[in-house]
Scaffold this active site. Structure first.
Site, mmCIF file in Angstrom:
data_model
loop_
_atom_site.group_PDB
_atom_site.id
_atom_site.type_symbol
_atom_site.label_atom_id
_atom_site.label_comp_id
_atom_site.label_asym_id
_atom_site.label_seq_id
_atom_site.Cartn_x
_atom_site.Cartn_y
_atom_site.Cartn_z
ATOM 1 N N CYS A 12 0.832 -1.209 0.000
ATOM 2 C CA CYS A 12 0.000 0.000 0.000
ATOM 3 C C CYS A 12 0.866 1.258 0.000
ATOM 4 O O CYS A 12 1.346 1.693 1.050
ATOM 5 C CB CYS A 12 -0.930 -0.017 1.216
ATOM 6 N N CYS A 46 -0.684 4.166 2.017
ATOM 7 C CA CYS A 46 -0.544 4.055 3.475
ATOM 8 C C CYS A 46 0.905 4.308 3.906
ATOM 9 O O CYS A 46 1.161 5.010 4.872
ATOM 10 C CB CYS A 46 -0.931 2.664 3.973
ATOM 11 N N ASP A 47 1.840 3.695 3.194
ATOM 12 C CA ASP A 47 3.221 3.653 3.692
ATOM 13 C C ASP A 47 4.215 4.521 2.931
ATOM 14 O O ASP A 47 5.316 4.762 3.425
ATOM 15 C CB ASP A 47 3.715 2.187 3.680
#
Ligand SMILES: Cc1cc2nc3c(=O)[nH]c(=O)nc-3n(C[C@H](O)[C@H](O)[C@H](O)COP(=O)(O)OP(=O)(O)OC[C@H]3O[C@@H](n4cnc5c(N)ncnc54)[C@H](O)[C@@H]3O)c2cc1C
Length: 310
Positions: free
Chosen positions: A135, A138-139
């Site tokens: 992701c 997200c990261d």
């Protein structure tokens, strides 16, 4: 027929499940929409969607799914938290076994989508969440001014690699073939981006690191067999998906990849059981196809339920 808890139970709250909910509510079916995690599905992790009509400037996955969830709630369908663990589809009444309860329905729509595939190499599980990720939204922000690896060659891999370049100073895009599978427009953007270096004909064989997290990846050239090591602080991967069908594997026909086999009406091998979106056998797995499948599945489910009542 004995009474059931619901006319229709939709399993999965991604684009397919939510669309099925909208159509079912408008057909005035007593509907339950079950989602095991946060509603929204896979597209929640996508930073930007440019190919779903109605949003000329594009829209983030999170915003799109918030709008879809608001729309289904407006029609009175709530998205209940619950994971279907197994089913009994042998009779006319469909039984769904959740962790904490059993629900019955006249028809069901399987919209459980898919989960990212793993590479299956040493270090992947050990460093998951410590530099290994599927992701970028997200990261990615954790890798500002870092060098990272990205694995894959399809639309998701290239789109997310482009997103990573907002943060990372360099992204190695590692692909096992000598050309990308992504849409031409994405390929052109990747080729034009100075921060992206494509490592062709190569596969990651190991993810290396220490307690602090990822420190590198070992890469094998599939043509020459030569192994090289790249120093990276993160390894992102988009190498395909596995359908979420374990809970129905003995109840409906699946294809060799584990996807639910349906016909043009989205009917599975079990009467009254439909499948829509990424979980089904389909040549294209996108939001647009998931919502199209579900419009058909919910409409056909409503017709099926009418035949039971006749
Ligand atoms: C990084 C990335 C980028 C992408 N970019 C794009 C893009 O730009 N454009 C585009 O059109 N598509 C894109 N896609 C593809 C798109 O996300 C999928 O095609 C779409 O989400 C499929 O929707 P779905 O509802 O079929 O399945 P999913 O989105 O997978 O949703 C299924 C839902 O079912 C739930 N579930 C699973 N099992 C159970 C169970 N047993 N009980 C209850 N709930 C369950 C899951 O938690 C999940 O929320 C992208 C995907 C990824 C991963």
């Amino acid at each position: 027929m004995m009474p059931t808890d619901y006319d229709l139970v939709i399993i999965g709250g991604g684009p397919a499940g939510i669309t099925a909910g909208i159509y079912a509510a408008r057909a005035q079916l007593k509907t339950l929409l079950l989602e095991k995690a946060a509603p929204g599905g896979q597209i929640l992790v996508s930073d930007w969607i440019e190919n779903y009509p109605g949003f000329p400037e594009g829209i983030s996955g999170a915003d799109l799914m918030m709008k879809m969830a608001d729309q289904v709630k407006r029609f009175g369908v709530s998205i209940d938290s619950g994971e279907v663990k197994s089913v009994d589809l042998s009779g006319q009444i469909k039984k769904l076994f959740l962790t904490d309860r059993t629900v019955t329905a006249k028809a069901i729509i399987i919209a459980t989508g898919a989960s990212p595939k793993k590479l299956g190499v040493p270090g992947e599980d050990e460093f998951y969440g410590k530099g290994v990720s599927t992701c970028a939204t997200c990261d990615g922000p954790f890798f500002r001014d870092s060098v990272v690896a990205a694995v894959g060659g399809g639309d998701s891999a290239v789109q997310e690699t482009l997103f990573l370049t907002r943060f990372a100073k360099k992204v190695y895009l590692i692909h096992r073939r000598d050309q990308l599978r992504a849409a031409r427009i994405l390929q052109e953007r990747a080729f034009a981006n100075d921060k992206i270096e494509i490592i062709w004909d190569s596969a990651v064989t190991q993810i290396n690191g220490s307690e602090a997290g990822v420190q590198g990846v070992s890469v094998r050239n599939v043509k020459t067999g030569q192994i090289s090591n790249l120093a990276v602080e993160g390894c992102f991967m988009w190498v395909g998906i596995t359908p979420n069908t374990a809970f129905i594997k003995d109840a409906v026909q699946l294809d060799a990849g584990g996807f639910v086999v349906v016909n043009a009406k989205m009917e599975s091998s079990a009467p009254g059981v439909y499948a829509a979106g990424d979980v089904r056998n389909t040549p294209l797995r996108q939001v647009a196809t998931a919502v199209g499948d579900s419009a058909i599945a919910a409409t056909e489910a409503a017709k099926y339920i009418e035949t039971l009542e006749a």
